[in-house]
Design an enzyme around this catalytic site. Sequence first.
Site, PDB file in Angstrom:
ATOM      1  N   ASP A 458       0.827  -1.202   0.000  1.00  0.00           N
ATOM      2  CA  ASP A 458       0.000   0.000   0.000  1.00  0.00           C
ATOM      3  C   ASP A 458       0.867   1.260   0.000  1.00  0.00           C
ATOM      4  OD1 ASP A 458      -2.376   1.419  -0.012  1.00  0.00           O
ATOM      5  OD2 ASP A 458      -3.248   0.308   1.656  1.00  0.00           O
ATOM      6  N   ASP A 524     -10.301   1.892  -3.488  1.00  0.00           N
ATOM      7  CA  ASP A 524     -10.784   1.520  -2.160  1.00  0.00           C
ATOM      8  C   ASP A 524     -12.303   1.460  -2.118  1.00  0.00           C
ATOM      9  OD1 ASP A 524      -8.352   1.152  -0.944  1.00  0.00           O
ATOM     10  OD2 ASP A 524      -8.249   3.153  -0.063  1.00  0.00           O
TER      11      ASP A 524
END
Length: 719
Positions: A458, A524
């Site tokens: 990430d 997301d």
Amino acid sequence: MDDPRPPRRHEHLRAGDTSVVVEVGDDTIPRVLRWGCDLGDLDDLALAALADAVRPTTGDSVVTHQTSVPLVPQHGTGWLGRPGITGNRIVDGLPGPGWSPLFTSAQHARADSDGVCRLVSEGTDPGAALTLTTELEVHPSGLVRARASVRNDGETPYALAALECALPVPAAADELMHLTGHHTRERLPQRQPFTVGQLVREARGGRPGHDATTIIAAGVPGFGWQTGRVWSVHIAWNGNQVSVAERTDGGWRLLRGGELLLPGEVVLEPGETYTAPWLVASWGDGLDELAGRHHDYLRARPQHPSRPRPVLLNTWEAVYFDHDLDRLTALAEAGAEVGVERFVLDDGWFRGRRNDRAGLGDWFVDEAVWPDGLRPLVDRVHALGMEFGLWFEPEMVNLDSDLARAHPDWLLGVGRGPGPESRHQHVLDLSKEEVVTYVTERMSALIAELDIAYLKWDHNRAVVDAGGQPLGSPAGHANALAVQRIMAELKHRHPGLEIESCCGGGGRIDLGIIEFADRVWASDCVDAHDRLDIQRGTGLLLPPELVGTHIGSPRAHTTGRVQPLSLRGGVALWGHLGIEWDLTRATAEERAEVAEWVALHTSLRPLLHNGRVVHADLSGDAFRLEGVVAQDGSRGVYGLAGYDRPLTSSYGRMPLGGLRDDVTYRVSLLPPGDRAPVGRRPAWMDQSVALSGRVLREVGLELPVLQPDGYLLIDATAV
């Protein structure tokens, strides 16, 4: 009268239905005269005639009317548009000459191999003491790649400010499309006329960004998925970058770009070379063909994933930071029951990480939460027949961490302490070798210890004030390269390891990072309504098997929308399938339906992850129709999503694209995507029909009107 022009010759690079006609000479670096659809066999006389046919008049001023524009446009030729190379020599610590280089003494060599046509050229500017090397390639997919390198041949440093390649497009390309968006709403198209001037899209956050253009496309007005000639470029780079569409008053239309260098970031010492990222160019009759060239190129790489893409369950939206062995074991067991093949433990497993304010950088399992370490969970996951994956954010650090307290000099900054805080975190300075070593060793140790098969990598914040301490020297370029180095090293040490590029969702999706990553997290946002278009924008660049698409919980985490499982499962079907939902809280009926979607996906993987993606050109925004067709045309599967209520009582007839004209197909609904409530049912829904691919393309099917968020799957199988 003698021709005053220096002697020129022409190269014709051909592959994958693509032609690139290039003019070269001893006095110039390559000048692309035309690129796009294949022109067939052209001998030297035909190429010379083509060059004369497209050469504009100069009148009495080469400054206002360029006869052709080099692959790297140069101010020194009289070009008044955006220069392809800028910089200057540094003499006695002050800016000096070399700011308007002109590369004349040139050599050119063909280097074709493995179906790739390649032209390598080298030009020099003795006065500026610089050598410019250009590479131009046409791949079997029909994709075009171009890049440039500059070497400092002088005795003093050369401060390079920019190095960009440019490709011309014809006057018919009168409409631009580029992408925009933000976190949880990435890669949405916006269009505008290709007017005189420059459309400049910059990414300055150390990554392409959630609003990344991915591509800048220029085409005939109104080009769609299936129709309209269109050309595009993309910067294959995971750091700062710039993409430009430029139209000059002299008639030139260029698509171009390169790395966006910070001030003083690249200073070439004598003998040093800087190589720009690849400018990747595609074209097509419609966006599907343009995107298909990207897909074919990626699938032909030796490192492209070859085994079936494991269905995964990611724990983030199921448990967030609430890590508990019993709870996560139960979640893994629920996942295995519905067919999950890979279990990924997300954020919250390392020391001090009870929220997002602490712990980043301390890559040690939190003994307070996991007194026996992660091994009991890993063993249970493996016993259930699943691979184990783990989340990291290797480039980031919280100030509330042992790492930041021990090494405050490891944080990026420009001399006034750490840069601006975002999401309670800061950025590590990967231009320092000791930082790269720390990150690599900690990750590698855990991969080996826990038999990790998959990393979710990430990158949750933009990189600003990207200066290396103590001087604050610009370090964006070095950090972007270091990410590639670490990924490559981890894969070298741990064969078979797969890496996902996640960047607060879809903030780092490009053909640079995908050389090292095996999939991306598109967003997301797993709200299926929004994902319909997010995945379309992502698919312009990447094929389905490289794009994470997950079934979320009934109420979407990012939007609050409540959506039926048929829509959530149907939209997630088309990529690398996963689950982002606490299945232990799902009903038995919901888990049974999830298992149906997983089973359908695994049965369709050979088609979904090898076929050609097709989209219907729509009239209005009431529905979406898209699908994947086998390369041999033996089968096509299509998804129909009800996006909104139409203005009319019928969607009308919609063609099924991509099928072979000479093949007859049996058309029917495909379970579990056959349960959406509809009003009037077309006859084919209750009794399958057999029609040729030509009829299905030219006449189409009458589609049922779905309620908003309804979803149907249509199967067309050769008979």
